[in-house]
Design an enzyme around this catalytic site. Sequence first.
Site, PDB file in Angstrom:
ATOM      1  N   ASP A  23       4.522 -37.751  28.411  1.00 39.09           N
ATOM      2  CA  ASP A  23       5.258 -38.623  27.483  1.00 39.09           C
ATOM      3  C   ASP A  23       6.767 -38.567  27.758  1.00 39.09           C
ATOM      4  OD1 ASP A  23       5.524 -40.414  25.437  1.00 39.09           O
ATOM      5  OD2 ASP A  23       5.273 -38.948  23.819  1.00 39.09           O
ATOM      6  N   GLY A  24       7.435 -39.674  27.461  1.00 40.15           N
ATOM      7  CA  GLY A  24       8.896 -39.696  27.534  1.00 40.15           C
ATOM      8  C   GLY A  24       9.479 -40.559  28.646  1.00 40.15           C
ATOM      9  N   ASN A  25       8.648 -41.331  29.318  1.00 40.62           N
ATOM     10  CA  ASN A  25       9.169 -42.190  30.390  1.00 40.62           C
ATOM     11  C   ASN A  25      10.178 -43.203  29.858  1.00 40.62           C
ATOM     12  OD1 ASN A  25       7.305 -40.886  31.970  1.00 40.62           O
ATOM     13  ND2 ASN A  25       5.946 -42.659  32.226  1.00 40.62           N
ATOM     14  N   GLU A  70      -4.885 -46.660  22.844  1.00 41.91           N
ATOM     15  CA  GLU A  70      -3.936 -47.292  21.917  1.00 41.91           C
ATOM     16  C   GLU A  70      -2.769 -47.962  22.649  1.00 41.91           C
ATOM     17  OE1 GLU A  70      -5.260 -44.097  21.235  1.00 41.91           O
ATOM     18  OE2 GLU A  70      -6.670 -45.242  20.009  1.00 41.91           O
ATOM     19  N   ASN A  71      -2.617 -47.678  23.941  1.00 40.57           N
ATOM     20  CA  ASN A  71      -1.473 -48.233  24.668  1.00 40.57           C
ATOM     21  C   ASN A  71      -1.561 -49.749  24.884  1.00 40.57           C
ATOM     22  OD1 ASN A  71      -0.950 -45.195  26.609  1.00 40.57           O
ATOM     23  ND2 ASN A  71       0.253 -45.954  24.879  1.00 40.57           N
ATOM     24  N   TRP A  72      -2.729 -50.359  24.581  1.00 35.77           N
ATOM     25  CA  TRP A  72      -2.830 -51.828  24.625  1.00 35.77           C
ATOM     26  C   TRP A  72      -1.901 -52.457  23.604  1.00 35.77           C
ATOM     27  CZ3 TRP A  72      -5.236 -53.435  28.773  1.00 35.77           C
ATOM     28  CH2 TRP A  72      -6.295 -52.701  29.303  1.00 35.77           C
ATOM     29  N   ARG A  74       1.122 -52.064  23.350  1.00 36.22           N
ATOM     30  CA  ARG A  74       2.454 -52.299  23.926  1.00 36.22           C
ATOM     31  C   ARG A  74       2.573 -53.743  24.387  1.00 36.22           C
ATOM     32  NH1 ARG A  74       4.511 -46.734  26.667  1.00 36.22           N
ATOM     33  NH2 ARG A  74       3.729 -45.407  25.005  1.00 36.22           N
ATOM     34  N   ARG A 191       2.292 -31.118  26.225  1.00 31.59           N
ATOM     35  CA  ARG A 191       2.856 -32.440  25.951  1.00 31.59           C
ATOM     36  C   ARG A 191       4.357 -32.383  26.184  1.00 31.59           C
ATOM     37  NH1 ARG A 191       1.329 -37.054  21.807  1.00 31.59           N
ATOM     38  NH2 ARG A 191       2.860 -38.580  22.477  1.00 31.59           N
ATOM     39  N   LEU A 198      -1.333 -35.021  19.292  1.00 30.78           N
ATOM     40  CA  LEU A 198      -2.307 -35.152  20.380  1.00 30.78           C
ATOM     41  C   LEU A 198      -2.516 -36.602  20.805  1.00 30.78           C
ATOM     42  CD1 LEU A 198      -5.050 -32.537  19.379  1.00 30.78           C
ATOM     43  CD2 LEU A 198      -3.205 -32.282  21.043  1.00 30.78           C
ATOM     44  N   SER A 199      -2.120 -37.546  19.948  1.00 31.49           N
ATOM     45  CA  SER A 199      -2.292 -38.964  20.278  1.00 31.49           C
ATOM     46  C   SER A 199      -3.687 -39.267  20.847  1.00 31.49           C
ATOM     47  CB  SER A 199      -1.200 -39.436  21.240  1.00 31.49           C
ATOM     48  OG  SER A 199       0.074 -39.269  20.654  1.00 31.49           O
TER      49      SER A 199
HETATM   50  C1  IPE Z   1       0.404 -40.773  24.633  1.00 31.88           C
HETATM   51  O1  IPE Z   1       1.715 -41.197  24.611  1.00 31.88           O
HETATM   52  C2  IPE Z   1      -0.358 -41.497  25.686  1.00 31.88           C
HETATM   53  C3  IPE Z   1       0.010 -41.194  27.075  1.00 31.88           C
HETATM   54  C4  IPE Z   1       0.873 -40.317  27.476  1.00 31.88           C
HETATM   55  C5  IPE Z   1      -0.692 -41.964  28.061  1.00 31.88           C
HETATM   56  P1  IPE Z   1       2.216 -42.332  23.600  1.00 31.88           P
HETATM   57  O2  IPE Z   1       3.678 -42.462  23.833  1.00 31.88           O
HETATM   58  O3  IPE Z   1       1.400 -43.544  23.766  1.00 31.88           O
HETATM   59  O4  IPE Z   1       1.880 -41.679  22.198  1.00 31.88           O
HETATM   60  P2  IPE Z   1       2.443 -42.006  20.757  1.00 31.88           P
HETATM   61  O5  IPE Z   1       2.322 -43.484  20.563  1.00 31.88           O
HETATM   62  O6  IPE Z   1       3.871 -41.578  20.727  1.00 31.88           O
HETATM   63  O7  IPE Z   1       1.592 -41.206  19.834  1.00 31.88           O
HETATM   64  C1  IPE Z   2       4.553 -42.098  28.543  1.00 28.12           C
HETATM   65  O1  IPE Z   2       5.851 -42.498  28.332  1.00 28.12           O
HETATM   66  C2  IPE Z   2       3.810 -43.036  29.464  1.00 28.12           C
HETATM   67  C3  IPE Z   2       2.747 -43.806  28.815  1.00 28.12           C
HETATM   68  C4  IPE Z   2       2.356 -43.725  27.577  1.00 28.12           C
HETATM   69  C5  IPE Z   2       2.057 -44.751  29.665  1.00 28.12           C
HETATM   70  P1  IPE Z   2       6.228 -43.509  27.163  1.00 28.12           P
HETATM   71  O2  IPE Z   2       6.200 -44.890  27.718  1.00 28.12           O
HETATM   72  O3  IPE Z   2       5.388 -43.287  25.985  1.00 28.12           O
HETATM   73  O4  IPE Z   2       7.724 -43.086  26.879  1.00 28.12           O
HETATM   74  P2  IPE Z   2       8.442 -42.994  25.466  1.00 28.12           P
HETATM   75  O5  IPE Z   2       7.583 -42.183  24.581  1.00 28.12           O
HETATM   76  O6  IPE Z   2       8.594 -44.399  24.983  1.00 28.12           O
HETATM   77  O7  IPE Z   2       9.752 -42.337  25.774  1.00 28.12           O
HETATM   78 MG    MG Z   3       5.561 -42.145  24.318  1.00 21.11          MG
END
Ligand code: IPE
Ligand code: IPE
Ligand code: MG
Length: 243
Positions: A23-25, A70-72, A74, A191, A198-199
Amino acid sequence: MSSAPALASGGGVLPRHVAIIMDGNGRWAKKRFLPRVAGHRAGVEAVRAVSRAARAMGIEALTLYAFSSENWRRPEEEVGDLMGLLRLFIRSDLAELVRENVRLRVIGDFRRFPGDVVALIEDALARTAANTGPVLVIALNYGGQAELTEAARRLAARAAAGEIDPASIAPATIEAELETRDLPPLDLLIRTSGEHRLSNFLLWQAAYAELLFVDTLWPDFGAAELEAAVADFGRRQRRFGGL
Ligand code: IPE
Ligand code: IPE
Ligand code: MG
């Protein structure tokens, strides 16, 4: 089933199976006034570095959360960028995985991805299936609740068909239905980026994993950070309910 855990170079016990919520990209990119996709691109570099480091350390299985169910939610453009990076990663790194005897595995419903990505993944899985070395597991369209729901559905169907007695269902029965069934037990779950949740990742498997939350943003996480995490794990006392 499990052999004795190996000793890490620092003298502590080496985790057999490490999972990472990468997480954190987005925040990494934002700090640099760059578009979010630049953060994801840098995140792919971190995947490369960390999977190489895990192999060098002798970790048997590394599971990386790359796309959650859940990333759909976005924006379509970001989902498209993530699919594009997945294509690039497979095209550029498959040869190394094959050469390094890495077994690639995917957990999650990746068949919902665009057709060409599904085909690339299936080819990559087939080309590393006979490898006997460390396992690299990528979680794609993965959700722990969906995984458990699927397991419940299959067991219920077998019970309804009279194939199994509901009273015989034990934790091991459920475990055998999970996508991680043939992986070593999860020892360490990391994490990045300072979030403490835990997402929906590896909910069942995390039952007795050691948890480590670090502030480092994923693109800044590399071999040194993995080594520090493993050293931290080596200092923990796991009790599993005993003394
Ligand atoms: C969890 O990160 C999913 C992945 C790292 C692939 P998210 O950034 O999607 O999680 P939430 O939304 O902050 O819980
Ligand atoms: C994690 O980084 C990568 C994925 C969930 C695919 P994020 O895209 O969630 O980065 P933040 O949380 O917005 O910084
Ligand atoms: Mg994130």
